[in-house]
Design a protein around this motif. Structure first.
Motif, PDB file in Angstrom:
ATOM      1  N   SER A 307      36.675  43.274  40.976  1.00 19.95           N
ATOM      2  CA  SER A 307      36.347  42.228  40.014  1.00 19.95           C
ATOM      3  C   SER A 307      35.422  41.201  40.613  1.00 19.95           C
ATOM      4  O   SER A 307      35.397  40.957  41.803  1.00 19.95           O
ATOM      5  CB  SER A 307      37.632  41.546  39.550  1.00 19.95           C
ATOM      6  OG  SER A 307      38.273  40.961  40.647  1.00 19.95           O
ATOM      7  N   SER A 309      33.549  37.281  39.206  1.00 23.24           N
ATOM      8  CA  SER A 309      33.562  36.295  38.128  1.00 23.24           C
ATOM      9  C   SER A 309      32.445  36.608  37.152  1.00 23.24           C
ATOM     10  O   SER A 309      31.389  37.104  37.515  1.00 23.24           O
ATOM     11  CB  SER A 309      33.369  34.886  38.697  1.00 23.24           C
ATOM     12  OG  SER A 309      32.133  34.817  39.380  1.00 23.24           O
ATOM     13  N   LEU A 310      32.699  36.317  35.916  1.00 26.46           N
ATOM     14  CA  LEU A 310      31.720  36.609  34.878  1.00 26.46           C
ATOM     15  C   LEU A 310      30.724  35.474  34.764  1.00 26.46           C
ATOM     16  O   LEU A 310      31.067  34.299  34.857  1.00 26.46           O
ATOM     17  CB  LEU A 310      32.423  36.792  33.529  1.00 26.46           C
ATOM     18  CG  LEU A 310      33.289  38.059  33.425  1.00 26.46           C
ATOM     19  CD1 LEU A 310      34.033  38.030  32.105  1.00 26.46           C
ATOM     20  CD2 LEU A 310      32.442  39.289  33.534  1.00 26.46           C
ATOM     21  N   THR A 370      38.283  45.318  37.033  1.00 25.81           N
ATOM     22  CA  THR A 370      38.252  43.872  36.843  1.00 25.81           C
ATOM     23  C   THR A 370      39.648  43.329  36.566  1.00 25.81           C
ATOM     24  O   THR A 370      40.569  44.066  36.225  1.00 25.81           O
ATOM     25  CB  THR A 370      37.342  43.503  35.658  1.00 25.81           C
ATOM     26  OG1 THR A 370      37.791  44.210  34.500  1.00 25.81           O
ATOM     27  CG2 THR A 370      35.904  43.880  35.949  1.00 25.81           C
ATOM     28  N   ASP A 374      38.809  38.492  33.384  1.00 30.59           N
ATOM     29  CA  ASP A 374      37.427  38.868  33.100  1.00 30.59           C
ATOM     30  C   ASP A 374      37.335  39.812  31.911  1.00 30.59           C
ATOM     31  O   ASP A 374      36.395  39.749  31.118  1.00 30.59           O
ATOM     32  CB  ASP A 374      36.807  39.531  34.333  1.00 30.59           C
ATOM     33  CG  ASP A 374      36.429  38.523  35.408  1.00 30.59           C
ATOM     34  OD1 ASP A 374      36.458  37.323  35.107  1.00 30.59           O
ATOM     35  OD2 ASP A 374      36.127  38.943  36.534  1.00 30.59           O
ATOM     36  N   SER A 455      41.259  32.860  30.305  1.00 28.28           N
ATOM     37  CA  SER A 455      40.006  33.307  29.673  1.00 28.28           C
ATOM     38  C   SER A 455      39.695  32.458  28.440  1.00 28.28           C
ATOM     39  O   SER A 455      38.529  32.127  28.185  1.00 28.28           O
ATOM     40  CB  SER A 455      40.104  34.784  29.294  1.00 28.28           C
ATOM     41  OG  SER A 455      41.001  34.999  28.216  1.00 28.28           O
TER      42      SER A 455
END
Length: 1329
Positions: A307, A309-310, A370, A374, A455
């Motif tokens: 994963s 970070s987005l 992920t 995410d 999220s």
């Protein structure tokens, strides 16, 4: 517990006598061994000897428990006279239970463990291996204790190692009085000892007892340290991992006891060599071995598969952004908005064909590795992007913003609910620990929910995506106002919010889509009201009113007992309910109220609560569906069906849910098959009833059984692919992929849902969320129960397959045909000639047509045949034909279905001459045909498509086949009002489907005629007409696919696609966003709207594989791999100034695009065709360097990139089609297809198949495919035959991929345990050389 073995006889008597003699003389163990070996050799005893092991251990325990006897045993082990594992097994059954009486023996046993338990290679490769392991089973009763009937030595080896460690653990717990603390409160091994009697004078030696106590404590510490060594040793830790996977329930008990030891053991805390924390970590690391092994292969490219970070852009994203991980979700959501496809299964579940949204999300989370944070963030942002694309969509009979909002605010929260509940349910479902479902590393309870909350909190960072469409702003502000009132302690009824408009707000609420999403999650218990105090959730600068007006209106009035007056009913129709309690109140009125109240309640349920009651939408749908099967009245008596008395009530429901958005909302919720099951009985009953009785509606309109039947029947036909069969089965040389939607199919899906519902823990959780006052009809339904529908369906299929015949004069059908023709053409008089060949009867026309609707439908094909024939021979003008067809459809709208299917079938037969659309006989498209064709050309050019074979702007006169001309003439006679909409929604798709399959330019002609009638639909009609290009030209399909790849990767020469990523492939959606006509349409949008028109979808897989390889080469070229030299930096491998990791991200993006397009284009069938046929063919075929990613200048890296791209592409296709687990019916064909593919791979690795592709590509494909499978889709491995796994693993070993080979075999279940254990030992022995 030891089993006696035959050790009597001259040989063993002499061995025992000699051993006692040597013991008495204190002989050198070596001399004893030499003499013993000579004696055994002379007697013909093979070594190592099972009988000798039994004899020596029995000799020691306990009559000869002296040092020299132990030395003899050690020497026998050293010179391999006895099998070490058997000796250890025998000693464990004698020494451990007596360790307090004989602590020295316990110490010696553990010393032997350290010397021999870790040296397994020579033991498994020695003689009599199988016989020795079976003897160990007899001694320890392993098969009985673990419940696995072991016939292979490897499994017994795993159980033996596990049993030894577990016995040491239980003994250590017993030594400290901790054995009663674990849940089992006892040991399955004979480790408990009796306390020594100290009252005896001989035993009362205080000093001696102190020494024994010190020795026993030392033994306990040594046992704990050996447990740590077993968990730490590379070989035994992997063997214990096999135990964890294959006997998980026992492993769980073992771990619980280990936790007790770590938490309570005083001796462990005093140890200098191991700590409680270290011991627990070792036990945790044991089942992380697989993760380490799977990541080993990743180090070749130094990629980060896990994963990250987005980082999203609100509209477009750069191609290397992690948002590219979620491109399949964007594509799926956009594809789900296609109004031409009503799915029999919903967007929240999986069943018999496709992995729908929940399965898709889980597949991407697994393959991308992920976190759920995410993953959920990617899901929310994809759904928000869908809303932004639909802001200014062009008008047309297609799902609009309401359907998109359903996807964001109802479907997506339900998908998240399913995932969160599934994770939390795992901790209470013991069936998850079956032998075929290995224990996986589970997150802490609530981790999935916590990731959801985080999220949602992060969503506030994406302001551009959260801006609400104009029609939703009031609802967004109401949601924000609710939070503000809650924070400041105001208590107001829901009626206060529902009556507010933007201008009525007492404060600046600044509501947006974030507030609506949070409210949707709160309504489904994913969140609580603590979300209202999240940072930034409410406007800190609002002016709080000093008082709140006590308004009572709408739903609040109803809940406070106000009667359901027409005024109140109209208010409730326009305002969505806010809670389940309010909907339940309406349902009670619909079932128990007066007739007028029931009709009002039905209208309310089908109003705003259905379309925009996002927080309770799933409940509204269930209530409506339930009401379509009302209960039998208590006072009912009569011969006709009781449903006839409900006609006005049922008609309100049928009309209320017939809009394009409502049908699509039912589809997204997976209720199509259930709805069909409710409609079929209505069609059977009302279609069998003559229209002798009518009802007067509140509007003054007369309602007959014909009208109710037509509304139910047309709605039913829209739920299956009614408009497709003629062309799909007759035209073209390719069979369409996937099952054709039929009534039988819908009932099959419905019955499957009904019979399975409530059996799984997940279903039981769903039931808890449902209303307790709902009554479900759970009986199975079959077509044989509805003879009238079945008869019509057979006639429908017969008309498609062959020309019409069978009308017999004088029959009832003939009389109805005669009456219908007279009704349709009663105003026509040409010298006594009539359309029908027989004279009209003397009875009244109206009386002759007072027959059940099914009888009229049976006669309709003959009526159409007579009318079409008369028009072809000049006895009937085109205008009269269109008018007559319209009169027939007005008389019984259900005949539209027969009109569409009959005329479509006649077109495909090709027996009718084309007619000139000249404006005198038939309507003319000349006014705008050239403009429509130019606009189609503009759409093609904007996405880089050039199809010279299709003439644009030609001078030839417009012509259509006669049946098609008749059908389009009929459709344009309809007014675009609400009453006609539900019938046009049936016949419109059939017209479009028929026209796009006819020769060019039939489809542009149809679009031109309709654009003249409805100018505001021009863009929609032109876009629809462009689908015909792809039906006729495979080259256009290839060009469109290429445009999708280049735009996604940022390689397109067109400026609107230059940035790449999601924004480039899907763009702004479809519509007139710029002045001066249609704006360019992004290639992804275009493909998702046209792929169902492609005649031969099978070739798409080959083209996508080719385009994927081409994308790898293009990526390598733009990254400059062939121009630079390999260097290593702290950021990973680089070629010149180009990062290999960045190239891998682009390759993954291309692979995810390709997998999505294959899955969306053909579903399960196309994916399986890819894996079974297309891929093997590609690997075997010879390729040029350009086709095969060959790039010598880059040292084979480009070829390896190609192999990785293929592997990622195939695994994604498989997860989309089958899922990552075995819970779905869609996974049932996986063992056969996956097994076939791995058999191909194993055969090629064995050299049995010659390959034509580049060897580096082939090798990279296998390595990455297996790596992704063992790391992301472990349940798949259980579907593959053990022999195939062995062959593939040994091939990986030859490629020095030992870690991956072990991981693959280790996941193969009980059947692969022997091979896995032996491979673990073999690899370690090779490493030590």
């Amino acid at each position: 517990m030891a089993v006696s073995v035959e050790t009597k006889g001259p040989v063993w008597d002499s061995v025992l006598e000699y051993t006692k003699s040597a013991q008495d003389k204190n002989s050198d163990p070596l001399l004893w061994a030499v003499q013993l070996g000579s004696s055994l050799n002379s007697a013909g005893v093979s070594l190592p000897s099972i009988d000798l092991a039994h004899l020596l251990v029995s000799h020691i325990c306990w009559d000869n428990h002296v040092p020299i006897a132990w030395k003899f045993l050690q020497k026998a082990l050293t010179v391999k006279f006895v099998p070490p594992m058997l000796v250890l097994a025998l000693l464990s059954t004698r020494v451990i239970p007596n360790r307090k009486f004989h602590p020295a023996a316990y110490r010696l046993y553990m010393e032997l463990l350290r010397r021999h338990a870790f040296s397994l290679k020579c033991q498994i490769s020695g003689p009599n291996y199988l016989k020795i392991m079976k003897s160990i089973d007899d001694v320890l009763h392993l098969s009985q204790i673990f419940g696995v009937q072991a016939s292979e030595p490897g499994l017994l080896l795993v159980e033996f190692i596990f049993s030894i460690v577990w016995q040491l653990l239980d003994a250590s717990l017993d030594d400290e009085g901790l054995l009663e603390l674990p849940p089992e409160k006892r040991s399955i091994w004979p480790v408990v000892t009796q306390d020594m009697e100290i009252d005896n004078a001989d035993n009362f030696d205080e000093k001696r007892n102190e020494q024994l106590d010190v020795l026993c404590k030392g033994n306990t510490m040594m046992a704990i340290e050996i447990i740590g060594e077993f968990l730490q040793n590379k070989v035994t830790s992997r063997i214990l991992l096999l135990a964890q996977r294959n006997i998980p329930s026992h492993w769980e008990a073992f771990i619980q006891q280990l936790r007790v030891l770590s938490a309570k053991s005083v001796i462990l805390r005093n140890s200098k060599h191991i700590t409680p924390e270290a011991l627990l970590k070792l036990s945790s690391d044991t089942h992380k071995v697989l993760s380490r092994e799977c990541k080993t292969i990743s180090q070749e490219f130094n990629l980060f598969i896990g994963s990250r970070s987005l980082t999203y852009a609100s509209g477009r994203c750069h191609v290397t952004s992690p948002s590219a991980h979620w491109l399949p979700i964007d594509l799926f959501l956009e594809d789900a908005m296609d109004g031409s496809q009503v799915a029999a299964t919903g967007a929240t579940e999986r069943l018999t064909g496709r992995v729908i949204l929940a399965g898709l999300v889980k597949a991407l989370q697994a393959v991308n590795g992920t976190t759920w944070h995410d993953t959920f963030l990617g899901l929310w942002i994809a759904a928000l992007r869908l809303i932004q694309r639909e802001r200014d969509i062009s008008e047309g009979p297609i799902p609009r913003l309401d359907t998109c909002l359903c996807m964001l605010l109802s479907i997506t929260p339900l998908v998240v609910t399913n995932i969160v509940e599934e994770e939390e349910c795992e901790f209470f479902d013991e069936s998850d620990c079956s032998q075929t479902n290995p224990i996986k590393e589970k997150q802490a309870p609530g981790r999935c929910r916590k990731d959801l909350i985080s999220s949602l909190q992060m969503l506030n960072d994406y302001e551009a995506l959260l801006s609400p469409p104009q029609s939703v702003r009031t609802a967004a502000n109401q949601a924000a106002a609710k939070a503000i009132m809650f924070i400041y302690g105001f208590t107001v009824d829901n009626g206060y919010y529902e009556c507010m408009s933007i201008n009525d707000m007492p404060m600046d609420c600044s509501g947006n889509m974030w507030h609506l999403i949070v409210e949707a999650c709160i309504a489904r218990n994913l969140l609580d009201t603590s979300a209202y105090v999240w940072p930034g959730y409410v406007n800190a600068c609002v002016n709080i009113p000093r008082s709140v007006p006590n308004q009572v209106t709408g739903w609040s009035s109803l809940m406070k007992g106000c009667p359901l007056t027409p005024t109140l009913a109209n208010a409730l129709i326009a305002t969505p309910a806010s809670s389940l309690v309010e909907i339940e109140k309406i349902y009670e009125i619909a079932t128990q109220g007066s007739d007028d109240e029931k009709i009002s309640a039905a209208s309310i349920l089908c109003g705003a609560s259905l379309v925009r009651g996002w927080n309770i939408q799933e409940h509204v749908i269930l209530f409506i569906t339930s009401l379509l099967s009302p209960p039998v009245p208590s006072d009912y008596s009569g011969s006709e069906s009781y449903l006839i008395g409900y006609a006005p009530f049922l008609n309100v429901l049928l009309v209320g849910i017939s809009s394009v958005d409502c049908v699509h909302i039912f589809s997204l919720h997976g209720m199509v098959s259930i709805l069909a099951g409710m409609l079929i009985p209505l069609c059977e009953v009302f279609g069998s009833t003559a229209p002798n009785v009518s009802w007067t509606l509140p509007t003054g309109e007369e309602l007959t059984s014909h009208a109710v039947f037509s509304n139910a029947f047309t709605l039913l036909l829209r739920l299956w692919r009614f408009d497709h069969p003629p062309l799909d089965h007759v035209m073209g040389d390719a069979t369409p992929v996937g099952s054709q939607r039929t009534p039988e199919y819908l009932l099959l899906v419905r019955n499957s849902k009904v019979s399975d519902f409530g059996k799984s823990p997940k279903d039981r959780l769903k039931i808890k969320r449902l209303s307790k006052i709902l009554n479900f009809y759970l009986e199975l339904i079959f077509m044989d129960s509805f003879p009238k529908l079945k008869c019509w369906y057979r006639q429908h299929q017969k008309c498609i397959a062959s020309t019409l015949s069978g009308l017999v004069q004088g029959t009832t059908v003939h009389q109805i045909v005669d009456a219908l023709l007279s009704m349709m053409f009663r105003k026509i008089s040409r010298g006594g000639q009539t359309v029908n060949s027989t004279a009209s009867g003397s009875s009244s026309l109206s009386l002759r047509l007072q027959v059940p609707a099914w009888d009229i439908l049976e006669a309709t094909p003959f009526v159409l045949d007579a009318a079409l024939t008369a028009c072809a021979h000049g006895r009937l003008s085109p205008r009269e034909l269109a008018t007559g067809l319209k009169d027939l459809a007005d008389f019984l709208p259900a005949t539209l279905a027969t009109i569409a299917s009959y005329l479509s079938a006649e077109v495909t037969r090709g027996i009718w001459k084309p007619v000139f659309m000249n404006g005198s006989d038939w309507p003319s498209p000349a006014a705008n045909l050239s403009i429509v064709e130019q606009q189609i050309k503009k759409i093609m050019a904007a996405t880089g498509i050039n199809v010279p074979s299709l003439t644009i702007g030609g001078s030839s006169p417009a012509m259509l086949p006669l049946p098609l001309a008749a059908l389009v003439s009929l459709t344009i006679t309809y007014k675009l009002d609400k009453a006609s909409e539900r019938f046009l929604l049936l016949i419109g798709p059939a017209l479009s489907s028929l026209a796009e399959g006819c020769p060019w330019p039939c489809m542009p002609i149809i679009a031109s005629l309709w654009a003249q009638k409805v100018k505001r639909w021009n863009d929609f009609l032109v876009f629809s007409a462009s689908r015909a290009v792809f039906h006729h030209s495979s080259d256009a399909v290839v060009q469109l696919l290429r445009s999708c790849f280049t735009s996604t990767l940022g390689l397109s020469p067109f400026t609107i696609h230059s940035n790449g990523g999601v924004g480039a492939v899907l763009g702004h959606g479809f519509g007139s966003h710029f002045s001066g006509g249609m704006s360019p349409v992004s290639p992804g949008i275009l493909y998702l709207r046209v792929h169902r028109s492609v005649r031969d979808i099978m070739f798409v897989t080959e083209e996508i594989v080719s385009l994927l390889m081409s994308s790898v080469r293009d990526t390598a070229s733009t990254s400059g791999f062939s121009r630079g030299k390999l260097s290593t930096t702290k950021f990973g491998p680089r070629y010149g100034q180009f990062s290999l990791g960045a190239a891998m991200e682009r390759v993954k993006l291309a692979a995810s695009l390709g997998a999505s397009l294959v899955w969306l284009s053909g579903g399960l069938s196309l994916v399986q065709s890819l894996i079974k046929e297309t891929l093997p063919s590609w690997f075997i075929s010879a390729h040029s360097p350009d086709q095969d990613c060959g790039e010598p200048g880059a040292g084979g890296v480009v070829a390896m990139l190609g192999g990785y791209a293929l592997a990622y592409f195939v695994v994604l296709c498989g997860t989309f089609a089958w899922g990552v687990d075995s819970a779905s019916p869609a996974s049932k064909p996986r063992p056969k297809v996956l097994g076939s593919h791995l058999e191909f791979l194993a055969s090629a690795v064995d050299g049995k198949i010659s390959l034509g592709c580049d060897y580096a590509t082939w090798r990279a494909y296998i390595v990455w495919f297996v790596s992704l499978m063992v790391g992301c889709t472990q349940k798949w491995v259980l579907d593959v035959h053990v022999d195939v796994l062995k062959r593939l693993s040994y091939g990986l070993m030859r490629w020095n991929k030992e870690e991956l080979a072990m991981a693959l075999l280790g996941l193969g279940g009980v059947g692969a345990t022997t091979a896995a254990a032996e491979l673990i030992i073999e690899i370690e022995s090779l490493t030590c050389r």
